[in-house]
Design an enzyme around this catalytic site. Structure first.
Site, PDB file in Angstrom:
ATOM      1  N   GLU A 100       0.784  -1.230   0.000  1.00 51.31           N
ATOM      2  CA  GLU A 100       0.000   0.000   0.000  1.00 51.31           C
ATOM      3  C   GLU A 100       0.822   1.290   0.000  1.00 51.31           C
ATOM      4  O   GLU A 100       0.343   2.306  -0.485  1.00 51.31           O
ATOM      5  CB  GLU A 100      -0.930   0.004   1.219  1.00 51.31           C
ATOM      6  CG  GLU A 100      -1.997  -1.078   1.194  1.00 51.31           C
ATOM      7  CD  GLU A 100      -2.992  -0.878   0.074  1.00 51.31           C
ATOM      8  OE1 GLU A 100      -3.514   0.234  -0.072  1.00 51.31           O
ATOM      9  OE2 GLU A 100      -3.220  -1.843  -0.681  1.00 51.31           O
ATOM     10  N   SER A 478     -48.123 -25.349  42.641  1.00 55.51           N
ATOM     11  CA  SER A 478     -47.643 -25.914  43.907  1.00 55.51           C
ATOM     12  C   SER A 478     -46.127 -25.863  44.061  1.00 55.51           C
ATOM     13  O   SER A 478     -45.611 -26.119  45.156  1.00 55.51           O
ATOM     14  CB  SER A 478     -48.112 -27.365  44.037  1.00 55.51           C
ATOM     15  OG  SER A 478     -49.520 -27.412  44.144  1.00 55.51           O
TER      16      SER A 478
END
Length: 803
Positions: A100, A478
C-alpha cells in the site's frame, strides 16, 4: 530655458499616473493577500483537528466464552479486535506497507513521487494496480473526512496527512490503519481478518497467509478468498513481489510462500448454536451495565458459567420431553388455515413450479409449508404436495402417519410445521413435526456458587427468541409451596405439625366465598405438614397461610430474592402469583445451600479492550433462612420425590429433593429439584393461555424432562448426600397425630426436628397398633437420633432415605 521649463512642466503630468498605477497594484496585492488569507482561514477552519485520533475508539467486537474457554458467540456492528502495534508481527506490518505505501517509513504524509509512480504503473497495466494515496492519507480519508470526491477534499487530505505525520509517530499511524481497514467478509482490521479467513491469531499466520491479507485492502470483494481464491492468489503474488523489491523478504521466501496451499476457514455464525438463549441473556446483562450499544462496540472479553456438556444435555432433554408430550396428546391440527386470496396466491406460486421438487434444507431444519392441490404430472404415490418459502416439495404418507391415524386428512390451505429428516439411504425427506406449539424452559445452577450451567429458553431459538426462562412470568402452582412451608417452620411449625384437610371457605368480598380444592377433589383429614407437601394438599396449605397470617408470609418472601410485589391473598400459597423460572431457581437455591441465598451468576470475568479486568464475577450470597429450616425443607421435599407427586425424579438413583407444580386446567407444568451439587428447574406450557392436555401435570410433563437432563448432567459424578446441621434431631412419630411414637405405634416415621421442637407427648392409644418395636432404619422405636448418629447410620447402610 524655455525648453527646460517645458520638461519641468511635463514631468508633473506623468508622475500622478505612475503613482496611481503603483498604488493600484499595491491595493490589488493587498486585496489579493487579504482574500487569500480569508480563503486560507476559512479552509483551515473547515479542517477537522487531527487530535481527534488521540481518542480513536472504533467499535470493537465483544467475545463471549463458555466456562471451558470455548467461544460461545460475538456481538458487533463491525467485527474488529484491537491489536496493539507491538502485538502485530513485523511481517504483517511490512506486507501491508509493501502493498500500500512502500515509502511509508520515509515520507512526511504525502509521497508525490509515489503518486506519479502509481499513475504510470496503472496506465501501463490498463487498470488500478497500485494506489497513489499513502497509508497516512488513507487514515485521514477514512477517519477525518467524508467520502466525497472533490478537489477541495483532496486538498484537505494532503494538508491533514502532513499535520498527522507531525503529531503522531509512524507506529501510531500504522496501529490505526491496521486496526481500522476493512478486509472483507465483515472483518475490520488485521486481527479480525486473520480469525475470519484462517481461524488463527495474527502471530500464527504464515507468510503466504499474511500476503493474501495484505492484498485485500484495494478491493476486498474482488479479491475475497472464499469467492475468488484465484484472484486473491494473484494479488498475493503481487504483494510478495513488492516485499522482495523492498527487501522485506528474500526471493526464496516469497516463492515458498506463493507455493503454500491456502486453507480458508469456513465462515462462522455470528452467534453460537449451542446456547443461544444463554448468550442473549448475557447480552442483556451487558446492555444493562454498558448501555444498548456497549456489547457491540466496547471489545469486551466475557467469560461465563455455561458448561457446554450440561447445556447439550438440557437441550436434548427438552426436545425429547416435548416430543413425548406431543406424542401423548396427539396431533391437534394444522397451525392455521389459509383461504381466499392468501390460498390463491400460494396455489398460483405452486402452479408455476409445476411438478418440480425443489431441494430441501439441511437435515434437522424445520419450516412452515402449506398444503396445496396436486398438480398435473405430480407423483401418484399418495404424497401430499406442499409449498414453502423456497419452492415446492411433497410429504409421503409415512411422514404424516402419526397425524393421519387420528383421522385427520390434510386439505389445501392447511399450514403445517414440517421437519427435514434423513430418509432411506440418507436422502432428505419431510415429516410432520410433532410440535403442537408446546414450549419449555430449563435452567440449571450450581447452588453453592450460583453458576448457571445451562439455560434453555424455548424449544427452537430460530423460531422464537423469547426467553421463557427469564422473560415469561407464569403461575408456579404448587412449586411455590416450599417457600410458604419454610415460613411456617420459622413461625414455630414443624414437619409433624397437623392440620385437618377438610372443606373450608373464605369470604372474598361482595358476598362471594372461595373454597380451595385439592387436586384429587378429596379430603384426607388430619395431615402432617410433611404429608401435605409430599402429596401437595391445597386445602392444608391455604389453612397454613391463614394460620401464619398472609402479611407474614408475603413479608417472608423477599429473603428468597424476589423483588416483585406479591398480592396479599390466601391463594399465594397455591402459586397464584406470576414469577419467572429464574426467580424460582434462585429461591430454591436456598435449600441445598443450607439457607444461604446466592444470586444466579452468568459471568465470571469481564476484561475490557485494554486488557483490564473490570468484573471478577464475585459470588454474591447472604443468609436467607437458618440451616435448620433449610434442611427440614430439603427433607420434606425428598419425601415429594420418594413418595409423592415427584416420583419420576426418583429414577435418578441419588439423593434428590424437589417439588412439582401444576396450575389450573393444566396450563403450566413445573418441576424444580436438586441434588446437593446441582439445582434445575423445568417449566412446560404454551405461550398462549391454553391447557397442555389431559393429565399433563408437573409430575407427568416437567419431571421426566428434569430427570432426563439430570441423568445426563450428573453421569460420572460422585453421589453425595445432603449435609445434616448440628441442631437437627430425629424422633420417631406417629404418622397421623404427629406425636411421639412408642413401641406400640404402627408404622412409625422417623421425623426431623429443630432441636427443642421435637414432640414430648406420646401418641394416644387410638393411634397405636402393636408392631415390632423397630423403625425404618432398624432401630428401637424409643431411640432418638441426632445429626451425628444419622450420618453414621447412612454411611453404614449406604441409604439416603429421608429424612
Amino acid at each position: 530655458m524655455a525648453g527646460s521649463g517645458r520638461r519641468r512642466g511635463g514631468r508633473p503630468a506623468r508622475r500622478p499616473f505612475k503613482t496611481f498605477v503603483f498604488g493600484f497594484l499595491l491595493l490589488a496585492l493587498a486585496l489579493a493577500g487579504s482574500g487569500a488569507a480569508l480563503v486560507y482561514k476559512e479552509f483551515n477552519e473547515s479542517l477537522p483537528p487531527v487530535e481527534k485520533l488521540l481518542d480513536w475508539r472504533p467499535p470493537v467486537a465483544t467475545r463471549v466464552y463458555a466456562a471451558d474457554g470455548s467461544l460461545l458467540g460475538e456481538f458487533f456492528t463491525e467485527k474488529r479486535y484491537l491489536a496493539p502495534i507491538h502485538t502485530i508481527p513485523r511481517g504483517v506490518q511490512y506486507a501491508f506497507v509493501a502493498a500500500e505505501d512502500s515509502k511509508f517509513f520515509e515520507h512526511k504524509g504525502v509521497d508525490p513521487a509515489g503518486i506519479l509512480r502509481a499513475a504510470l504503473k496503472n496506465s501501463i497495466a490498463g487498470g488500478t494496480r497500485q494506489g497513489g494515496s499513502t497509508i497516512t492519507q488513507q487514515v485521514v480519508k477514512s477517519l477525518l473526512l467524508t467520502p466525497e470526491r472533490s478537489y477541495e477534499r483532496k486538498a484537505k487530505e494532503l494538508v491533514l496527512a502532513y499535520r498527522l505525520e507531525h503529531q503522531f509517530t509512524k507506529d501510531e499511524i500504522l496501529y490505526v490503519y491496521l486496526n481500522q481497514i476493512y478486509l472483507g467478509d465483515g472483518a475490520y482490521g488485521v486481527q479480525a481478518a486473520a480469525r475470519e479467513y484462517f481461524d488463527k491469531d495474527l502471530s500464527e499466520l504464515t507468510l503466504g497467509e499474511t500476503a493474501l491479507l495484505a492484498g485485500l485492502p484495494q478491493a476486498p470483494s474482488r479479491y475475497a478468498p472464499r469467492e475468488h481464491l484465484r484472484a486473491a492468489k494473484a494479488r498475493q503474488r503481487y504483494v510478495l513481489e513488492r516485499m522482495v523489491e523492498e527487501g522485506f523478504v528474500t526471493r526464496a521466501e516469497a516463492e515458498r510462500a506463493a507455493a503454500e496451499a491456502i486453507a480458508i476457514a469456513p465462515p462462522r455464525p455470528a452467534t453460537a448454536a449451542a446456547a443461544p438463549y444463554f448468550l442473549q441473556h448475557v447480552r442483556r446483562l451487558l446492555e444493562e451495565r454498558y448501555g444498548a450499544a456497549g456489547p457491540e462496540r466496547l471489545g469486551l472479553q466475557v467469560w461465563t458459567t455455561l458448561d457446554l456438556p450440561t447445556q447439550r444435555a438440557a437441550e436434548k432433554a427438552v426436545a425429547g420431553g416435548i416430543a413425548e408430550l406431543d406424542e401423548r396428546q396427539g396431533f391437534r391440527g394444522p397451525i392455521r388455515r389459509l383461504g381466499g386470496d392468501d390460498l390463491a396466491e400460494v396455489e398460483a406460486a405452486a402452479s408455476a413450479d409445476g411438478a418440480r421438487q425443489d431441494p430441501l434444507p439441511a437435515v434437522g431444519s424445520t419450516l412452515e409449508a402449506v398444503v396445496v392441490a396436486p398438480r398435473s404430472g405430480a407423483r401418484r404415490d399418495g404424497s401430499t404436495p406442499l409449498h414453502w418459502a423456497r419452492g415446492t416439495a411433497s410429504i409421503s404418507p409415512r411422514g404424516l402417519a402419526w397425524a393421519t391415524r387420528t383421522g385427520w386428512v390434510p386439505r389445501p390451505g392447511d399450514v403445517l410445521d414440517v421437519k427435514v429428516v434423513a430418509g432411506p439411504g440418507g436422502r432428505p425427506e419431510l415429516v410432520l413435526s410433532g410440535s403442537n406449539g408446546t414450549q419449555a424452559a430449563l435452567v440449571a445452577m450450581a447452588p453453592a456458587s450460583g453458576d448457571v450451567r445451562a439455560m434453555v429458553g424455548g424449544v427452537d431459538f430460530a423460531q422464537s427468541q423469547f426467553n421463557r426462562a427469564t422473560q415469561a412470568v407464569r403461575q408456579p402452582g404448587s412449586a411455590f409451596k416450599p417457600l410458604v412451608y419454610a415460613a411456617a417452620l420459622d413461625a414455630g411449625y414443624t414437619p409433624a405439625s397437623v392440620i385437618t384437610d377438610a372443606p373450608v371457605s373464605y369470604a372474598m368480598g361482595g358476598g362471594e366465598r372461595w373454597a380451595p380444592q385439592n387436586f384429587d377433589h378429596r379430603y384426607h383429614g388430619a395431615t402432617t405438614l410433611r404429608d401435605a407437601l409430599t402429596f401437595s394438599r391445597n386445602v392444608v396449605t391455604v389453612k397454613l397461610v391463614d394460620a401464619i397470617g398472609i402479611d407474614k408470609v408475603v413479608d417472608y418472601l423477599p429473603r428468597f430474592g424476589f423483588e416483585r410485589r406479591f398480592p396479599r391473598n390466601l391463594s399465594i400459597g397455591l402459586g397464584s402469583s406470576e414469577v419467572t423460572l429464574l426467580e424460582m431457581i434462585e429461591a430454591y437455591g436456598v435449600f441445598p445451600n443450607l439457607g444461604v441465598r446466592v444470586e444466579p451468576r452468568f459471568v465470571t470475568r469481564i476484561v475490557d479492550a485494554k486488557g483490564r479486568v473490570v468484573d471478577d464475577g464475585a459470588v454474591r450470597g447472604k443468609r436467607a433462612i437458618s440451616q435448620d429450616t433449610a434442611y427440614l425443607m430439603e427433607s420434606m421435599m425428598r419425601s415429594v420425590v420418594e413418595q409423592g407427586t415427584g416420583k419420576r425424579a426418583a429414577d435418578l438413583g441419588r439423593p434428590v429433593a424437589g417439588k412439582t407444580g401444576t396450575t389450573n386446567d393444566g396450563r403450566d407444568a413445573w418441576f424444580i429439584g436438586f441434588t446437593p451439587d446441582l439445582l434445575a428447574g423445568v417449566w412446560v406450557g404454551y405461550d398462549q393461555d391454553k391447557t397442555l392436555g389431559e393429565k399433563e401435570t408437573g409430575g407427568q410433563a416437567a419431571a421426566p424432562i428434569w430427570e432426563s437432563f439430570m441423568a445426563q448432567a450428573t453421569e460420572g459424578t460422585p453421589v453425595n448426600d445432603f449435609p445434616v446441621p448440628r441442631d437437627i434431631v430425629l424422633v420417631n412419630i406417629d404418622r397421623r397425630s404427629g406425636l411421639r411414637a412408642d413401641g406400640d405405634t404402627e408404622n412409625p416415621r422417623l421425623e426431623a426436628f429443630k432441636r427443642g421442637t421435637e414432640p414430648v407427648t406420646f401418641a394416644p392409644p387410638s393411634h397405636a397398633r402393636r408392631k415390632p418395636a423397630v423403625d425404618e432404619l432398624g432401630l428401637p422405636i424409643e431411640e432418638d437420633l441426632d445429626a451425628e448418629r444419622l450420618r453414621d447410620l447412612r454411611g453404614r447402610s449406604g441409604t439416603g432415605a429421608t429424612p
